[in-house]
Design a protein around this motif. Structure first.
Motif, short mmCIF file in Angstrom:
data_model
loop_
_atom_site.label_atom_id
_atom_site.label_comp_id
_atom_site.label_asym_id
_atom_site.label_seq_id
_atom_site.Cartn_x
_atom_site.Cartn_y
_atom_site.Cartn_z
N PHE A 198 0.82 -1.21 0.00
CA PHE A 198 0.00 0.00 0.00
C PHE A 198 0.86 1.26 0.00
O PHE A 198 0.56 2.23 -0.69
N ALA A 199 1.96 1.26 0.76
CA ALA A 199 2.84 2.42 0.81
C ALA A 199 3.49 2.65 -0.55
O ALA A 199 3.53 3.77 -1.06
N ASP A 200 3.95 1.56 -1.19
CA ASP A 200 4.60 1.67 -2.50
C ASP A 200 3.64 2.24 -3.55
O ASP A 200 4.05 2.98 -4.44
N ALA A 201 2.39 1.84 -3.45
CA ALA A 201 1.42 2.28 -4.45
C ALA A 201 0.85 3.66 -4.10
O ALA A 201 0.08 4.24 -4.86
N GLY A 202 1.23 4.16 -2.94
CA GLY A 202 0.72 5.45 -2.51
C GLY A 202 -0.76 5.43 -2.19
O GLY A 202 -1.47 6.41 -2.38
N LEU A 203 -1.22 4.27 -1.72
CA LEU A 203 -2.65 4.14 -1.42
C LEU A 203 -2.87 3.97 0.07
O LEU A 203 -2.01 3.47 0.79
N GLU A 204 -4.04 4.42 0.51
CA GLU A 204 -4.46 4.18 1.89
C GLU A 204 -5.26 2.88 1.92
O GLU A 204 -5.94 2.57 0.95
N PRO A 205 -5.16 2.14 3.01
CA PRO A 205 -6.04 0.96 3.11
C PRO A 205 -7.50 1.39 2.99
O PRO A 205 -7.87 2.42 3.54
N PRO A 206 -8.32 0.64 2.25
CA PRO A 206 -9.69 1.07 2.00
C PRO A 206 -10.55 1.07 3.26
O PRO A 206 -10.33 0.28 4.17
N LYS A 207 -11.50 2.00 3.28
CA LYS A 207 -12.41 2.08 4.43
C LYS A 207 -13.77 1.49 4.09
O LYS A 207 -14.50 1.06 4.97
N THR A 208 -14.13 1.52 2.81
CA THR A 208 -15.42 0.97 2.39
C THR A 208 -15.18 0.01 1.22
O THR A 208 -14.10 0.01 0.63
N PHE A 209 -16.20 -0.75 0.88
CA PHE A 209 -16.01 -1.73 -0.18
C PHE A 209 -15.89 -1.12 -1.58
O PHE A 209 -15.07 -1.58 -2.37
N PRO A 210 -16.68 -0.06 -1.92
CA PRO A 210 -16.42 0.58 -3.22
C PRO A 210 -14.98 1.09 -3.32
O PRO A 210 -14.33 0.95 -4.37
N GLU A 211 -14.46 1.64 -2.22
CA GLU A 211 -13.07 2.08 -2.20
C GLU A 211 -12.13 0.91 -2.43
O GLU A 211 -11.13 1.00 -3.16
N LEU A 212 -12.47 -0.21 -1.80
CA LEU A 212 -11.62 -1.40 -1.92
C LEU A 212 -11.53 -1.88 -3.36
O LEU A 212 -10.46 -2.21 -3.86
N VAL A 213 -12.69 -1.87 -4.04
CA VAL A 213 -12.69 -2.31 -5.44
C VAL A 213 -11.85 -1.34 -6.28
O VAL A 213 -11.04 -1.76 -7.11
N ALA A 214 -12.00 -0.03 -6.02
CA ALA A 214 -11.26 0.97 -6.78
C ALA A 214 -9.76 0.82 -6.58
O ALA A 214 -8.99 0.77 -7.55
N SER A 215 -9.31 0.71 -5.31
CA SER A 215 -7.87 0.58 -5.12
C SER A 215 -7.37 -0.78 -5.58
O SER A 215 -6.22 -0.92 -6.01
#
Lengths: 312, 414
Positions: B153-170
């Protein structure tokens, strides 16, 4: 030991002695068979009846002796998973038995050509049969896994577009079970048929050679009919393997992907022991029993009942 | 005749030895459970040691595989030769044992120990039948944790998802970077576990209860449920092609070895990370995904005590209960097991960050969602599992067809 002889009027002494002697010789035999007979009656027949009885109840975790008629059966035949299981066992049964017979026969013929190192080949072909289905299943699961086995190997060799993902493909997964089954069962079939081939009279071969009949023709038209008892034996052995197909599936796919490789035995086991649904499980077991009996009955009739009828 | 005499002499002497043995062993407890993996057996050893310290003799009867162990235990209870105590999962597995009077009512001890106040309500409800405690809960497992690889997640510059739509997007973004977004053990029960995580996170606790508990057909025909199901369907694209048939621990290993970014599992998966020498909060993180911070689906393990008239056995059982719920054994047992103490009053500061998070989340009763095993019969759960695995593995199956199957399962399963 004292013998008390009873004289019944009208029966001549020699006849009594004969009857008594017959009883005396048969009694120990009857005694010796008694435990087996009891086991058959109580364990096999008894449990079978008990299973059938339970399938008409609403038992869940513990057996309960109420009566719900055919309710469990209508549930069973509305159940996707059971229907898929039934279809799968037919596919597996047909391909497994015919495949093993054909492969086994070809292997037996191959060895029968007096190849050098026959012993090695025979052992090699028979070895898979020494493995349990669980080991077979796990080995084939690894071998066919797209990320670990064959597909990865071929791709690593440079064929990037090579795809062999049957194991994880819903439509093809059942055939991977067949492949593993064939690998496991062909050797045994070979051994049985080879024994048969070795029993074929040398003179037949000589006569065929004199008549100028090609070898393949001798095998198909003369040898194969002679091997009929061996083929029947192999078929019966393979058929029992089909009915009890369970470990191979559990080890290889666990019924997946989805429910693509479910089989009846697994349906029964899951419902009896994991889903607390004894009634539905026993209903499925009863259907399996009916299926087996209806396949066996015509054969038993043709083999044992009819010939006697004709002689009489 | 002579043989017969000898046999009965043997039986008699054996019986004598047996009974004298029983007299001298004041507290001998035979414990039937299925904790056989390395971490689990280390955990159960905590109880065994504490019981031995208290003057008892612990006879360990571990049977591999939950279903096998339960079958063996139930057969022994029905046959009149029960173990002193036996493990079950929190939930409905022992319903019929209660209704057939095969297990003991321990409500006196529960009242004395104030279990109803100390334990989360879903756990209490799952152990109480007809107003009385029939089982002793020993731990709480959270089933819907998201384990993620912090480095990816750090390498990709992403935050761990908080919701499922976010999870699918990341997940899509991670996939573009050549990483497996979601590691899944593609066996029916893990697919079902993932579905439940999505259901409780996106559909909400209420919908979760309506599906598994009330079997409310209206709830599953609602637009919100359909949206949830479609979201779950989209997640098919986040797993790799090797997923079907994979064991859960192999899926966890993908996250450990930096091959996969995320993995849903119960907190027992921590054992794999620990065995690989990783620390919670460092190499891997744990989070609850869902609207409003996420709810925790909780289940766990309980022990039941088969009924007995033997005074000695009753006293032994009482002692066992005392040992099980003792604060020290609770902390030590749960550290090894990966779960958290069933008593909310013990100090968890010595446990890892994931366990502390569990404990903190559960402080608010609104976050406590009872696991499927607590709400549903094994039979309905099984029928649901069949439906979920069909939907998950068949990308062509529509959400409506899946919902139709669920309605069918609600109707048919006992």
């Amino acid at each position: 030991m004292t013998t008390v002889s009873i004289r019944a009027p009208g029966i001549s002494p020699p006849a009594t002695t004969k009857a008594r002697r017959r009883i005396r010789t048969r009694l120990p035999a009857a005694f010796a068979l008694l435990p087996t007979a009891l086991v058959v009656l109580v364990v096999y027949i008894g449990c079978m009846l008990w299973t059938v009885r339970l399938s008409f109840t609403s038992s869940t975790l513990l057996p309960k002796l109420d009566w719900v008629g055919l309710a469990q059966y209508s549930r069973l035949f509305a159940n996707d998973r059971f229907l898929t299981s039934a279809e799968n066992i037919v596919i597996f049964g047909a391909l497994f038995i015919s495949g093993c017979l054909i492969l086994g026969f070809l292997l037996a013929v191959f060895i029968d050509q007096n190849v050098r190192g026959e012993g090695i080949f025979r052992t090699l072909f028979l070895y898979p049969y020494a493995m349990s289905f669980v080991v077979t299943g796990v080995a084939w699961q690894w071998f066919l896994n797209p990320g670990l086995g064959l597909q990865k190997l071929v791709r690593d060799m440079g064929f990037e577009s090579f795809t062999f993902d049957w194991l994880v493909n819903q439509d093809m997964a059942i055939y991977t079970i067949v492949i593993a089954g064939l690998w496991h069962g062909s050797g045994l079939t070979m051994a049985i048929l080879l024994a048969g081939l070795r029993g074929v009279d040398e003179d037949l071969w000589k006569a065929a050679r004199v008549d100028g009949i090609p070898t393949w023709r001798v095998y198909t038209s003369i040898v194969l009919p002679l091997l009929r008892p061996m083929v029947v034996t192999a078929t019966v052995l393979l058929a029992t393997g089909v009915v009890k197909l369970y470990e191979l599936v559990v080890a290889m796919t666990l019924g997946g992907p989805g429910i693509a490789t479910e089989v009846p035995a697994k349906f029964v086991m899951d419902h009896l022991f994991e889903r607390n649904n004894i009634a539905l499980g026993t209903a499925a077991a009863t259907i399996m029993l009916i299926a087996v009996v209806s396949v066996l009955a015509p054969w038993v009739y043709a083999r044992y009942v009819r010939p006697q009828g004709r002689h009489a | 005749m002579r043989l017969k005499t000898r046999v009965s002499a043997y039986t008699l002497s054996a019986a004598l030895i047996w009974s004298s043995g029983a007299l001298s062993q004041q507290m001998k407890a035979e414990v039937l459970h299925w904790w056989t993996s390395a971490g689990e057996s280390a955990a159960v050893k905590v109880f065994a040691d504490q019981f031995t310290k208290a003057g008892g003799t612990w006879v360990d009867n571990a049977i591999a595989g939950g279903a096998n162990a339960r079958t063996a235990g139930i057969n022994r209870m029905v046959g009149g030769n029960p173990p002193t105590m036996m493990q079950f999962n929190t939930g409905k597995q022992f319903d019929e044992l209660v209704s057939n009077d095969l297990v003991r009512d321990v409500d006196k001890l529960a009242q004395a120990g104030k279990w109803r106040e100390l334990m989360p309500k879903p756990i209490v409800d799952a152990s109480v039948r007809e107003g009385k405690f029939f089982a002793v809960p020993v731990n709480i497992h959270g089933q819907n944790w998201l384990f993620y690889n912090t480095k990816i997640f750090a390498d990709a510059g992403l935050e761990p998802p908080k919701t499922f739509p976010e999870l699918v997007a990341s997940g899509e973004k991670l996939k573009a970077r050549g990483i497996i977004p979601l590691a899944l053990g593609g066996q029916p029960n893990w697919e079902h576990n993932l579905f439940r995580a999505v259901l409780v996170g996106h559909g909400g606790a209420d919908m979760f209860r309506k599906l598994y508990g009330a079997r409310d057909q209206q709830a599953v025909k609602s637009p919100k449920f359909k949206e949830t199901v479609e979201l779950f369907g989209k997640m098919r694209g986040l797993v790799d092609s090797g997923s079907p048939g994979r064991n859960w621990n192999d899926a966890t290993a993908l996250v450990i070895t930096n091959k996969a970014a995320m993995h849903f599992n119960g907190d027992w998966a921590k054992g794999e990370f620990i065995a690989a020498g990783q620390t919670a909060g460092k190499e891997y993180g744990c989070a609850l995904v869902g609207d409003g911070g996420g709810k925790l689906v909780i289940g766990g393990d309980v022990f039941v005590f088969p009924t007995t008239k033997d005074k000695n056995q009753l006293a032994t059982q009482d002692k066992l209960i005392e040992v099980l719920l003792d604060p020290t054994s609770q902390i030590e047992f749960n550290k090894k097991k990966g779960s958290i103490p069933v008593r909310m009053d013990v100090d968890v500061s010595s446990m890892d960050v994931c366990a502390q998070k569990s404990h903190a989340v559960l402080k608010d009763p609104a976050n406590q969602v009872e696991a499927m095993e607590l709400l549903s019969t094994p039979n309905f759960s099984g029928a649901m599992q069949d439906a979920v695995t069909q939907y998950w593995n068949n990308a062509n199956m529509s959400a409506d067809a899946f919902i139709e199957k669920i309605v069918g399962a609600m109707r048919d399963a006992s």
